[in-house]
Each structure stands twice: as structure tokens, then as C-alpha cells.
Design an enzyme around this catalytic site. Structure first.
Site, PDB file in Angstrom:
ATOM      1  N   SER A   4      -2.181  -2.156   4.542  1.00  0.00           N
ATOM      2  CA  SER A   4      -2.790  -2.973   5.565  1.00  0.00           C
ATOM      3  C   SER A   4      -1.642  -4.038   5.915  1.00  0.00           C
ATOM      4  O   SER A   4      -0.681  -4.273   5.602  1.00  0.00           O
ATOM      5  CB  SER A   4      -3.956  -3.679   5.005  1.00  0.00           C
ATOM      6  OG  SER A   4      -3.645  -4.580   3.921  1.00  0.00           O
TER       7      SER A   4
ATOM      8  N   LEU B 194      -8.070  -7.894   2.354  1.00  0.00           N
ATOM      9  CA  LEU B 194      -8.215  -8.261   3.895  1.00  0.00           C
ATOM     10  C   LEU B 194      -7.076  -7.592   4.791  1.00  0.00           C
ATOM     11  O   LEU B 194      -5.903  -7.425   4.062  1.00  0.00           O
ATOM     12  CB  LEU B 194      -7.944  -9.767   4.265  1.00  0.00           C
ATOM     13  CG  LEU B 194      -8.848 -10.678   3.655  1.00  0.00           C
ATOM     14  CD1 LEU B 194      -8.586 -12.210   3.974  1.00  0.00           C
ATOM     15  CD2 LEU B 194     -10.370 -10.533   4.145  1.00  0.00           C
TER      16      LEU B 194
ATOM     17  N   HIS C 147      -0.634  -1.091  -0.580  1.00  0.00           N
ATOM     18  CA  HIS C 147      -1.644  -1.422  -1.740  1.00  0.00           C
ATOM     19  C   HIS C 147      -1.393  -0.265  -2.996  1.00  0.00           C
ATOM     20  O   HIS C 147      -1.528  -0.675  -4.165  1.00  0.00           O
ATOM     21  CB  HIS C 147      -3.066  -1.236  -1.434  1.00  0.00           C
ATOM     22  CG  HIS C 147      -3.439  -2.310  -0.354  1.00  0.00           C
ATOM     23  ND1 HIS C 147      -4.067  -3.601  -0.808  1.00  0.00           N
ATOM     24  CD2 HIS C 147      -3.444  -2.321   0.918  1.00  0.00           C
ATOM     25  CE1 HIS C 147      -4.231  -4.357   0.189  1.00  0.00           C
ATOM     26  NE2 HIS C 147      -3.805  -3.769   1.331  1.00  0.00           N
TER      27      HIS C 147
ATOM     28  N   LEU D 266       0.582   3.543  -4.157  1.00  0.00           N
ATOM     29  CA  LEU D 266       1.205   4.865  -3.923  1.00  0.00           C
ATOM     30  C   LEU D 266       0.688   5.679  -5.302  1.00  0.00           C
ATOM     31  O   LEU D 266       1.163   5.326  -6.152  1.00  0.00           O
ATOM     32  CB  LEU D 266       2.756   4.745  -3.928  1.00  0.00           C
ATOM     33  CG  LEU D 266       3.607   5.782  -4.146  1.00  0.00           C
ATOM     34  CD1 LEU D 266       3.237   6.847  -3.082  1.00  0.00           C
ATOM     35  CD2 LEU D 266       5.080   5.518  -4.358  1.00  0.00           C
TER      36      LEU D 266
ATOM     37  N   TYR E 162      10.764   1.178  -7.628  1.00  0.00           N
ATOM     38  CA  TYR E 162      10.657   0.726  -6.039  1.00  0.00           C
ATOM     39  C   TYR E 162      12.238   0.336  -5.724  1.00  0.00           C
ATOM     40  O   TYR E 162      12.472   0.166  -4.476  1.00  0.00           O
ATOM     41  CB  TYR E 162       9.786  -0.327  -5.930  1.00  0.00           C
ATOM     42  CG  TYR E 162       8.215   0.396  -5.970  1.00  0.00           C
ATOM     43  CD1 TYR E 162       7.787   0.977  -5.108  1.00  0.00           C
ATOM     44  CD2 TYR E 162       7.447   0.006  -7.170  1.00  0.00           C
ATOM     45  CE1 TYR E 162       6.461   1.596  -4.985  1.00  0.00           C
ATOM     46  CE2 TYR E 162       6.139   0.351  -7.322  1.00  0.00           C
ATOM     47  CZ  TYR E 162       5.810   1.192  -6.236  1.00  0.00           C
ATOM     48  OH  TYR E 162       4.474   1.669  -6.200  1.00  0.00           O
TER      49      TYR E 162
END
Length: 231
Positions: free
Chosen positions: A93, A107, A118, A120, A164
Site C-alpha cells: 500500500s 492505512l 506488508h 511476501l 531482503y
């Protein structure tokens, strides 16, 4: 049952001039990447629940939150489907601050320039196959064609930081968000290249999305060749 849902159960009408042996077989794509929608929400949550509950005891997104983001910003999600089955996904988002706060968990800020990733997750049957890094790579390349996106951020537990980092994310520091006793590291990835791609697509008259898809295909083919050579 809708007409679309009934189609697979209808017998094909064969032309007299076409033998059954030469009839074209209609199959689902072997591999497909596409944005998710609310109809995918249950499949998404089942994969996420299995992936996270056993590790951390909770999910980044509950089912109602999955539906929430797939309603508000489905274009910031990506699902990997094989023969119609969801095998991995990302949900994101937009966010409008430098660092993540508790509000970022629920939000979506339409005017934001930061994509908050948010979650994976990869289906348990398809883990240890390199699907997570490939999906993340494709997702980050996709973000390059979104003109207002400047970076991607995420929060993860410390043991996931090396994963990551291999995708190009850099550590920003400790995240201010905690969940029960869990603490997180905040990481970011600068999204570059969108301005270059816009200029070149406008100059050549080639649609931007086409340029992006061609580049994704070329790089993915190169990556598959590299993996095969390393086996």
C-alpha cells in the site's frame, strides 16, 4: 452458477471438419503474474497463515485486512499463479512518511510516494525453489513504472534481513512498531528508473507497460539460464 463458472463443464461443439484428435486444447497459463483481487483473498490468507503462524504466532495481515488492501489498492499487489493456483504473493500500500508508524499497518495513503510492502509469502509446496526472490524482483521492477513511487519499505524480523538485502533492500534501523514481544528491522529500497522509462517510451511511441514487460522478460530469462548453469 454464472455462465463463466459453468463454461469448463460445457462440452465443446466440434465442427464436422475438425476431428477430435486435432481439437485445440485450452489450458491455463503455466505461469502467470497479475494483481490480486478480493476473490483471491481467502487463498492469500491461507498461504499467509500457514507461513507466519508457526514462526511468529501471528499474521502481518488478517483476512479482513487482506480484503481491505485488495479493495483500496489492488494495483500494489502481485500474485504468482501456476496453472491457475496461487503459489506466492506480495501485498503493498502507499505510505507518506519517512519511517513506518503503527498507522502504516492499516492505512493506504493515495498521495504517498512510498510503497509499504506488508507481506511476501510463498505456499509451502513451492518453497526452496527461489520463488520469493523472483517475485520480489518482478514486483520491484513493476514499481518502476509507477510515476509517483520513489521507494519501497518493509519491516521484518532480524533473521529475514539477509533475505531482503539480497533483493537490494538497505537497513534503515529499528522499526518503531512492535507486535507483542516481536521487534522489527525497517528496510528500504530506492525505486529508480521510472523517469528514464517514461522519456524513452514517449520518444519511441512504445507504451511504457510494453517496455517494462519486455525488459522483465529478458532479465527473467537471463536469471533462469543462470540458475540452470549453477545446478
Amino acid at each position: 452458477m454464472s455462465l463463466v463458472g459453468a463454461l469448463p463443464f460445457l462440452k465443446p461443439c466440434l465442427s464436422p471438419s475438425v476431428s477430435p484428435g486435432r481439437q485445440r486444447r485450452h489450458t491455463l497459463p503455466a505461469s502467470e503474474f497479475r494483481p490480486l483481487n478480493t476473490q483471491d483473498a481467502i487463498s492469500v490468507f491461507e498461504i499467509e497463515r500457514e507461513a507466519f503462524i508457526s514462526v511468529s504466532g501471528d499474521c502481518p495481515l488478517h483476512l479482513d485486512e487482506v480484503r481491505h488492501f485488495l479493495t483500496l489498492c489492488p494495483e500494489l499487489s502481485m500474485g504468482w499463479f501456476e496453472e491457475g493456483r496461487l503459489v506466492a504473493f506480495i501485498i503493498g500500500s502507499l505510505w507518506d512518511q519517512e519511517r513506518l508508524t503503527l498507522d502504516a499497518l492499516t492505512l493506504h495513503k493515495p498521495k504517498g510516494t512510498t510503497v509499504h510492502i506488508h507481506v511476501l509469502a510463498v505456499h509451502r509446496t513451492f518453497r526452496q525453489q527461489g520463488k520469493g526472490p523472483i517475485l520480489m524482483w518482478r514486483y520491484l521492477q513493476y514499481l518502476r513504472c509507477l510515476p509517483n513511487v520513489r521507494r519501497a519499505v518493509l519491516m521484518c524480523e532480524d533473521f529475514l534481513v539477509p533475505f531482503y538485502q539480497k533483493s537490494g533492500f538497505k537497513v534503515q534501523g529499528r522499526c518503531s512498531i512492535t507486535v507483542a514481544s516481536l521487534t522489527f528491522t525497517e528496510m528500504q529500497y530506492p525505486v529508480r528508473g521510472h523517469a528514464f522509462m517514461r522519456r524513452n517510451s514517449e520518444a519511441t511511441g512504445v507504451p511504457q507497460a510494453t517496455l517494462l514487460l519486455d525488459e522483465q522478460t529478458r532479465k527473467l530469462q537471463t536469471e533462469h539460464i543462470r540458475i540452470l548453469l549453477c545446478r
